[in-house]
Scaffold this active site. Structure first.
Site, PDB file in Angstrom:
ATOM      1  N   GLU A 187       0.850  -1.185   0.000  1.00 34.11           N
ATOM      2  CA  GLU A 187       0.000   0.000   0.000  1.00 34.11           C
ATOM      3  C   GLU A 187       0.890   1.241   0.000  1.00 34.11           C
ATOM      4  O   GLU A 187       0.446   2.327   0.321  1.00 34.11           O
ATOM      5  CB  GLU A 187      -0.958  -0.005   1.181  1.00 34.11           C
ATOM      6  CG  GLU A 187      -0.306  -0.161   2.533  1.00 34.11           C
ATOM      7  CD  GLU A 187      -1.317  -0.196   3.647  1.00 34.11           C
ATOM      8  OE1 GLU A 187      -2.005   0.802   3.824  1.00 34.11           O
ATOM      9  OE2 GLU A 187      -1.420  -1.235   4.326  1.00 34.11           O
ATOM     10  N   CYS A 236      -3.481  -3.480   4.460  1.00 36.17           N
ATOM     11  CA  CYS A 236      -2.584  -4.522   4.994  1.00 36.17           C
ATOM     12  C   CYS A 236      -3.004  -5.935   4.613  1.00 36.17           C
ATOM     13  O   CYS A 236      -2.241  -6.875   4.816  1.00 36.17           O
ATOM     14  CB  CYS A 236      -2.526  -4.426   6.509  1.00 36.17           C
ATOM     15  SG  CYS A 236      -1.857  -2.873   7.070  1.00 36.17           S
ATOM     16  N   HIS A 275      -2.458  -9.746  12.412  1.00 35.21           N
ATOM     17  CA  HIS A 275      -1.936  -8.529  11.795  1.00 35.21           C
ATOM     18  C   HIS A 275      -1.608  -7.580  12.946  1.00 35.21           C
ATOM     19  O   HIS A 275      -2.442  -7.374  13.835  1.00 35.21           O
ATOM     20  CB  HIS A 275      -2.963  -7.884  10.861  1.00 35.21           C
ATOM     21  CG  HIS A 275      -2.584  -6.473  10.525  1.00 35.21           C
ATOM     22  ND1 HIS A 275      -1.387  -6.169   9.909  1.00 35.21           N
ATOM     23  CD2 HIS A 275      -3.193  -5.283  10.773  1.00 35.21           C
ATOM     24  CE1 HIS A 275      -1.287  -4.863   9.774  1.00 35.21           C
ATOM     25  NE2 HIS A 275      -2.369  -4.297  10.293  1.00 35.21           N
TER      26      HIS A 275
HETATM   27  P1  HMG Z   1      -3.467   7.242  20.996  1.00 40.78           P
HETATM   28  O1  HMG Z   1      -4.893   7.577  20.816  1.00 40.78           O
HETATM   29  O2  HMG Z   1      -2.504   8.365  21.178  1.00 40.78           O
HETATM   30  O3  HMG Z   1      -3.245   6.258  22.209  1.00 40.78           O
HETATM   31  O4  HMG Z   1      -2.935   6.401  19.774  1.00 40.78           O
HETATM   32  P2  HMG Z   1      -4.239   5.827  23.384  1.00 40.78           P
HETATM   33  O5  HMG Z   1      -4.577   6.993  24.194  1.00 40.78           O
HETATM   34  O6  HMG Z   1      -5.342   4.960  22.862  1.00 40.78           O
HETATM   35  O7  HMG Z   1      -3.219   4.910  24.190  1.00 40.78           O
HETATM   36  C1  HMG Z   1      -2.731   3.725  23.661  1.00 40.78           C
HETATM   37  C2  HMG Z   1      -2.614   2.710  24.793  1.00 40.78           C
HETATM   38  O8  HMG Z   1      -1.594   3.162  25.667  1.00 40.78           O
HETATM   39  C3  HMG Z   1      -3.884   2.596  25.620  1.00 40.78           C
HETATM   40  O9  HMG Z   1      -4.010   1.217  25.980  1.00 40.78           O
HETATM   41  C4  HMG Z   1      -3.571   3.459  26.837  1.00 40.78           C
HETATM   42  O10 HMG Z   1      -4.305   3.087  28.000  1.00 40.78           O
HETATM   43  C5  HMG Z   1      -2.098   3.190  27.006  1.00 40.78           C
HETATM   44  P3  HMG Z   1      -5.469   0.500  25.911  1.00 40.78           P
HETATM   45  O11 HMG Z   1      -6.352   1.298  26.788  1.00 40.78           O
HETATM   46  O12 HMG Z   1      -5.871   0.581  24.463  1.00 40.78           O
HETATM   47  O13 HMG Z   1      -5.218  -0.879  26.390  1.00 40.78           O
HETATM   48  N1  HMG Z   1      -1.373   4.237  27.729  1.00 40.78           N
HETATM   49  C6  HMG Z   1      -0.391   3.991  28.620  1.00 40.78           C
HETATM   50  N2  HMG Z   1       0.130   2.826  29.054  1.00 40.78           N
HETATM   51  C7  HMG Z   1       1.148   2.896  29.959  1.00 40.78           C
HETATM   52  N3  HMG Z   1       1.623   4.076  30.458  1.00 40.78           N
HETATM   53  C8  HMG Z   1       1.118   5.248  30.038  1.00 40.78           C
HETATM   54  C9  HMG Z   1       0.057   5.236  29.090  1.00 40.78           C
HETATM   55  N4  HMG Z   1      -0.666   6.197  28.460  1.00 40.78           N
HETATM   56  C10 HMG Z   1      -1.542   5.576  27.628  1.00 40.78           C
HETATM   57  N5  HMG Z   1       1.595   6.387  30.543  1.00 40.78           N
HETATM   58  C11 HMG Z   1      -3.477   4.684  18.147  1.00 40.78           C
HETATM   59  C12 HMG Z   1      -3.101   5.006  19.598  1.00 40.78           C
HETATM   60  C13 HMG Z   1      -3.278   3.209  17.922  1.00 40.78           C
HETATM   61  C14 HMG Z   1      -4.930   5.084  17.906  1.00 40.78           C
HETATM   62  C15 HMG Z   1      -2.545   5.511  17.195  1.00 40.78           C
HETATM   63  O14 HMG Z   1      -1.211   5.143  17.382  1.00 40.78           O
HETATM   64  C16 HMG Z   1      -2.899   5.334  15.711  1.00 40.78           C
HETATM   65  O15 HMG Z   1      -3.768   6.021  15.207  1.00 40.78           O
HETATM   66  N6  HMG Z   1      -2.198   4.407  14.990  1.00 40.78           N
HETATM   67  C17 HMG Z   1      -2.464   4.136  13.585  1.00 40.78           C
HETATM   68  C18 HMG Z   1      -3.741   3.338  13.374  1.00 40.78           C
HETATM   69  C19 HMG Z   1      -3.654   1.925  13.848  1.00 40.78           C
HETATM   70  O16 HMG Z   1      -2.590   1.385  14.055  1.00 40.78           O
HETATM   71  N7  HMG Z   1      -4.817   1.261  13.971  1.00 40.78           N
HETATM   72  C20 HMG Z   1      -4.863  -0.126  14.359  1.00 40.78           C
HETATM   73  C21 HMG Z   1      -6.045  -0.892  13.778  1.00 40.78           C
HETATM   74  S1  HMG Z   1      -6.228  -0.621  12.035  1.00 40.78           S
HETATM   75  C22 HMG Z   1      -4.999  -1.619  11.316  1.00 40.78           C
HETATM   76  O17 HMG Z   1      -4.447  -2.457  11.951  1.00 40.78           O
HETATM   77  C23 HMG Z   1      -4.688  -1.372   9.872  1.00 40.78           C
HETATM   78  C24 HMG Z   1      -3.392  -0.640   9.597  1.00 40.78           C
HETATM   79  O18 HMG Z   1      -2.296  -1.514   9.792  1.00 40.78           O
HETATM   80  C25 HMG Z   1      -3.388  -0.083   8.177  1.00 40.78           C
HETATM   81  C26 HMG Z   1      -3.778  -0.954   7.018  1.00 40.78           C
HETATM   82  O19 HMG Z   1      -4.548  -1.875   7.075  1.00 40.78           O
HETATM   83  O20 HMG Z   1      -3.318  -0.610   5.943  1.00 40.78           O
HETATM   84  C27 HMG Z   1      -3.171   0.533  10.523  1.00 40.78           C
END
Ligand code: HMG
Length: 409
Positions: free
Chosen positions: A80, A112, A234
């Site tokens: 991609e 992906c 994935h």
């Molecule tokens: P965010 O919103 O900044 O993070 O970004 P958050 O607030 O959700 O925190 C992440 C985790 O860290 C949470 O854990 C927090 O609690 C924890 P959870 O509640 O989910 O278990 N946390 C902490 N832990 C320890 N100490 C701390 C602390 N603070 C917070 N101090 C997000 C996270 C993944 C949304 C962002 O990185 C993002 O947008 N990433 C890109 C999209 C993505 O990866 N999506 C995944 C599903 S889609 C997919 O897999 C397809 C993809 O590969 C693309 C394709 O298919 O082509 C992306």
């Protein structure tokens, strides 16, 4: 009975990485969020002279060591991070690796999950023609904006797989289910270098697709979570696999203890934790991680979940083949990963900026990567690739992408 599956699997990742504790400090974020909350320790950063073609060719080069190339009649490339709207990146790799001119050679796209779509098509091909083999390459650079929530979930790398009848690594069961739903969780319009993502929504859709796949998979095959010894997901970030697998066990009301749930996925997380998201290759790097780090016995059953935003998901399964452990021991993945070097924050930002280039300007990249192949630059809007060996000194350079003399318009 003739089986079909992954005969051999190798991957390539760039030599440089950024340390996630350092990136967290630069972003004024508690490092525990990246290390534990997201589950990433290191993130691969491609060199200036690397792209999806050079990485894919480098993975393929390792794959085809000591293999008979003449039996390969299909090259499927999943990405991609496409470099051209028309010409398949697979064609450059086909040339760099010296594959037969009789190959069907094409590029596939569905976020992906296109690596898995390529695998499923390749399996059908070799089931119908057991004397032939298919090379599947899944190669990507995961890129989000600097200082965005997606930034710590970047990465880069390529997987190459040889798909055959009577495979030596993983026999793949013909039963699989797929799930498609039109959602805008993550996409990248043609004029953008970075993906647009609704991160929290994408996690919800990933889990929904997993739930739907399992519902149909268990109805059609009668399998339950207990039918498998290990699971690969994935992995956009390693915590996603944990979230998904915990959700599955809860939803299906298995009696697995948390420690057992962790054991079912632990070895598959190791490589992704120090590489980052490789989009189409991510599920298969998880598989390599399981095979290299746990050496599962022949007969071990593995559940595989593939998710591609947009979205298309697939659930299928494999059984570890008799020769798996002797093949994986020869691949050198640990050495490649252990020899990598960290870069500074300044170098990371510089490399990130250099990747935003217009294809119309001529460029000559300095030699930076020591991988088997490199992206040498751009000439008349065409990307030039070359073999990165001592051959350069002797003038026997294998090169591709040089535009034909004349004036293209
Ligand atoms: P965010 O919103 O900044 O993070 O970004 P958050 O607030 O959700 O925190 C992440 C985790 O860290 C949470 O854990 C927090 O609690 C924890 P959870 O509640 O989910 O278990 N946390 C902490 N832990 C320890 N100490 C701390 C602390 N603070 C917070 N101090 C997000 C996270 C993944 C949304 C962002 O990185 C993002 O947008 N990433 C890109 C999209 C993505 O990866 N999506 C995944 C599903 S889609 C997919 O897999 C397809 C993809 O590969 C693309 C394709 O298919 O082509 C992306």
């Amino acid at each position: 009975m003739t089986t079909a599956g992954i005969d051999k699997l190798t991957f390539y990742v760039p030599h440089h990485y950024i340390d996630m504790t350092m990136l967290a400090r630069q972003r004024d974020v508690d490092p525990a969020k990246y290390l534990d909350g997201i589950g990433q320790e290191k993130m691969s950063v491609p060199a200036v002279d690397e792209d999806i073609v050079s990485m894919g060719a480098s993975a393929g080069h390792q794959l085809l060591q000591n293999e008979d190339k003449s039996s390969i009649d299909m090259v499927l490339l999943a990405t991609e991070s496409g470099i051209d709207q028309s010409k398949a990146a697979a064609i450059y790799i086909h040339e760099l690796l010296g594959l037969p001119a009789t190959c069907l050679t094409v590029e596939m796209k569905q976020a992906c999950s296109s690596g898995t779509a390529a695998l499923l098509l390749a399996l059908d091909h070799v089931r119908a023609r057991p004397d032939k083999k298919v090379m599947v390459v899944a190669t990507d650079i995961a890129r989000y904006g600097l200082s965005t929530p997606g930034e710590p979930t970047q990465g880069a790398g390529a997987v190459a797989m040889l798909i055959s009848a009577n495979p030596r690594t993983l026999e793949i069961s013909p039963e699989y289910v797929t799930y498609t739903e039109d959602v805008m969780d993550f996409w990248r319009p043609n004029d953008r270098e970075e993906a647009i993502v609704d991160g929290q929504y994408s996690i919800k859709v990933y889990i929904r697709a997993l739930t739907e796949c399992w519902k149909r998979y268990s109805e059609t095959t009668g399998c339950t979570v207990k039918s498998f010894d290990r699971f690969c997901y994935h992995m956009p970030f390693t915590h996603m696999a944990r979230k998904a697998h915990t959700h599955l066990n809860k939803r299906l009301k298995t009696d697995c203890e948390p420690q057992e749930i962790e054991e079912q996925i632990a070895a598959s997380l190791k490589y992704n934790r120090i590489i980052g998201n490789t989009y189409t290759g991510s599920l298969y790097i998880a598989l390599a991680s399981l095979l290299d780090n746990e050496h599962p016995a022949a007969g071990t059953k593995i559940g595989m979940f593939s998710y591609g935003s947009g979205c298309m998901a697939a659930l299928f399964s494999g059984t570890v083949a008799n020769e798996c452990s002797s093949i994986t021991k020869t691949l050198g993945h640990h050495t490649m990963l252990n020899e990598r070097e960290p870069i500074s924050y300044g170098e990371y930002v510089d490399l990130y900026g250099r990747r935003s280039i217009a294809s119309s300007s001529d460029i000559v990249w300095p030699h930076q990567t020591t991988a088997p192949f490199r992206w040498a630059g751009i000439q008349h809007a065409g990307r030039i690739y070359e073999q990165n060996t001592a051959d350069q000194k002797t003038g026997t350079l294998r090169q591709t992408g040089v535009p034909h003399a004349g004036t293209p318009c």
